[in-house]
Scaffold this active site. Structure first.
Site, PDB file in Angstrom:
ATOM      1  N   PHE A 141       0.869  -1.184   0.000  1.00 21.27           N
ATOM      2  CA  PHE A 141       0.000   0.000   0.000  1.00 21.27           C
ATOM      3  C   PHE A 141       0.897   1.222   0.000  1.00 21.27           C
ATOM      4  CE2 PHE A 141      -2.333   3.537   1.773  1.00 21.27           C
ATOM      5  CZ  PHE A 141      -3.505   3.482   1.033  1.00 21.27           C
ATOM      6  N   ASP A 226       9.602   3.023   1.549  1.00 23.17           N
ATOM      7  CA  ASP A 226       8.401   3.767   1.901  1.00 23.17           C
ATOM      8  C   ASP A 226       8.232   3.669   3.417  1.00 23.17           C
ATOM      9  OD1 ASP A 226       5.886   4.712   2.471  1.00 23.17           O
ATOM     10  OD2 ASP A 226       4.907   3.765   0.750  1.00 23.17           O
ATOM     11  N   LYS A 255       2.877  11.333   7.035  1.00 24.34           N
ATOM     12  CA  LYS A 255       2.070  11.086   8.223  1.00 24.34           C
ATOM     13  C   LYS A 255       2.651  11.753   9.460  1.00 24.34           C
ATOM     14  CE  LYS A 255      -0.263   6.960   6.480  1.00 24.34           C
ATOM     15  NZ  LYS A 255      -1.521   7.656   6.171  1.00 24.34           N
TER      16      LYS A 255
END
Length: 401
Positions: A141, A226, A255
Site C-alpha cells: 500500500f 516507503d 504522516k
C-alpha cells in the site's frame, strides 16, 4: 444495504447513544484521547493511520504552528522562506542524506520517487527511453493515485480505476528468490515498505531487508523505502530499516512528519538521485510551505533525542504482553513491531470491521484491514494502563461482536 439502513442496524445493535460510524468527527484531542463533537471521549488506536504519533495537542507542535501563524504561512513554492532551508537540512541530517524534497502527502512523495527512479534510470544507468521498470511487492500500500493503485494487489483499490500505468513488476513480499528473479536490465528500483502497514503490520523475515539491499547493490538498483507509516519512531527506531541497519537510497516520509498538525511529506535522498530533478521538471504548489516546515522542524527536533524511539520499544513490549492474553481460539496470529500491532481474527468469528465498530461503541478507535486484521497504532504518548484498557476492550469486542 444503504448507509442509512446500515447505521440504523448498528444503532439498534449497540445503542444510538454509543455507536458512531468511523471516522468520528473530532472536536478536540489531548494525549492519547480524542473527543467528538458531542463530548464523548475515545482512546485513539488509529495514530499511524491518522498521522498523530506524538499525541493530540502536543504543546511543542501546537506552539510551533502558532508561532508560524503569526508570520507568513502558506506561501507557494515561488517563495523561499526562513523555515524551508532549515527544515530540509535538519531532516536530511536525521535521514543521513544530502537532500530533501518536501511535498504534502504520502502518495505525492511516492509519485515523486517513481519519477526520480525512472529519470535516474535513464540518465544515470542508461536504460532505454520509456523502458524503466520498478519492482514492488504483493500486499503493498503506497497510496491511492491511479499510478499507485495500478500496481496494487488489492482488487478493491484497483476496480474501476483503470487503465493503469505500465512499468511495475510485483513479487511476493519476503521472498528474496522471487525478487532476484524479477530483476531485468530495465529494472531501475525496488520500492518496499520495511513493514507492510495497510497489509496488517506484516513483518518480513529476519535479514530480508539486508538481502533486498544486497540485491539492489549487485544489480545497480535504487532501494526506495516507503517509511510513510513505519518511519519516525513507530517501530521503535527512527526508521524501520534501522532494525537491520539497512540504509536505502531513498526514504519516503509522511504522516507523523506533520505531527497531526499539517499534511507534510518528503523524499530524502543523496544528490546523485535527487539532482535528476532540474528547475521546472518537478514541483508542488504548497510543498515545503512555512507552516508545514515549522511543524516538521519541531517533529525532527523531538526525534533527534531518541526518546520517542525508546518509548515505542518499551510500550511495544507492554502491548505485546497484553495482547498475548487474548483468547487464542478467536485469534489466528498477533504481530508486534514497536508500538504497532496486527491481530488476525480467526475464521468463523467476527470480521475486523465488526470488531472495530464494537470497539468504537466502547470508546476505542481502531482500524481494520483486509477484513480479518485489526491494526493497532496508539500515539507514542499513550500510557501502559491505557494500553491495558484498550486490550480489554478489544477482547470484549472480539467476544461480543
Amino acid at each position: 444495504m444503504n448507509q442509512s439502513s446500515e447505521l440504523t442496524e448498528l444503532e439498534e445493535r449497540y445503542g444510538a447513544h454509543n455507536y458512531h460510524p468511523l471516522p468520528v468527527v473530532l472536536a478536540e484531542g489531548e494525549g492519547a484521547w480524542v473527543t467528538d463533537t458531542e463530548g464523548r471521549r475515545y482512546l485513539d488506536w488509529l495514530s499511524a493511520y491518522s498521522a498523530v504519533n506524538f499525541g493530540h495537542g502536543h504543546p511543542r507542535l501546537i506552539g510551533a504552528a502558532k508561532a508560524q501563524l503569526d508570520r507568513i504561512t502558506l506561501a507557494s513554492r515561488a517563495f523561499h522562506t526562513d523555515q524551508l532551508g532549515p527544515f530540509c537540512a535538519e531532516l536530511a541530517e536525521l535521514c543521513g542524506k544530502d537532500a530533501v524534497l518536501p511535498m504534502n502527502t504520502g502518495a505525492e512523495a511516492v509519485e515523486t520517487a517513481i519519477k526520480a527512479a525512472r529519470k535516474w534510470g535513464y540518465t544515470r544507468k542508461g536504460v532505454a527511453a520509456d523502458r524503466a521498470r520498478i519492482i514492488v511487492f504483493d500486499g503493498n500500500f503506497h497510496g491511492r493515485t491511479t499510478t499507485i493503485v495500478g500496481f496494487s494487489s488489492d482488487p478493491e483499490s484497483r476496480e474501476g480505476f483503470g487503465p493503469f500505468a505500465p512499468g511495475f513488476d510485483s513479487v511476493p513480499y519476503g521472498d528474496i528468490e522471487a525478487l532476484n528473479a524479477a530483476v531485468t536490465p530495465d529494472t531501475v528500483a525496488v520500492l518496499i515498505e520495511p513493514v507492510q502497514g495497510e497489509g496488517g503490520v506484516i513483518i518480513p523475515p529476519e535479514g530480508y531487508l539486508a538481502a533486498v539491499r544486497a540485491t539492489c547493490d549487485a544489480n545497480g538498483l535504487l532501494m526506495i523505502a516507503d517509511e510513510i507509516q513505519t518511519g519516525l519512531a513507530r517501530t521503535g527506531h527512527t526508521f524501520a530499516c534501522d532494525r537491520e541497519q539497512v540504509r536505502p537510497d531513498v526514504y519516503l516520509l509522511g504522516k507523523a512528519l506533520g505531527g497531526g498538525i499539517m499534511p507534510v511529506s518528503a523524499v530524502a535522498a543523496d544528490r546523485e538521485v535527487m539532482d535528476v530533478f532540474t528547475p521546472g521538471t518537478h514541483g508542488s504548489t504548497f510543498g515545503g510551505n512555512p507552516l508545514a516546515a515549522a511543524v516538521g522542524r519541531e517533529v525532527v527536533a523531538m526525534l533527534a533525542t531518541g526518546e520517542w524511539q525508546q518509548r515505542a520499544r518499551d510500550l511495544g513490549k507492554h502491548l505485546e504482553q497484553a495482547l498475548d492474553g487474548l483468547d487464542k481460539s478467536k485469534v489466528d496470529a498477533i504481530r508486534v513491531c514497536g508500538l504497532w500491532a496486527g491481530v488476525d481474527l480467526a475464521e468463523g468469528g467476527p470480521t475486523a470491521r465488526e470488531v472495530c465498530e464494537r470497539m468504537a461503541a466502547l470508546g476505542v478507535l481502531c482500524k481494520e484491514t483486509h477484513h480479518r486484521t485489526v491494526r493497532i497504532a496508539p500515539p507514542l504518548v499513550i500510557e501502559p494502563h491505557e494500553i491495558d484498557r484498550g486490550v480489554e476492550i478489544l477482547a470484549q469486542a472480539i467476544a461480543e461482536a
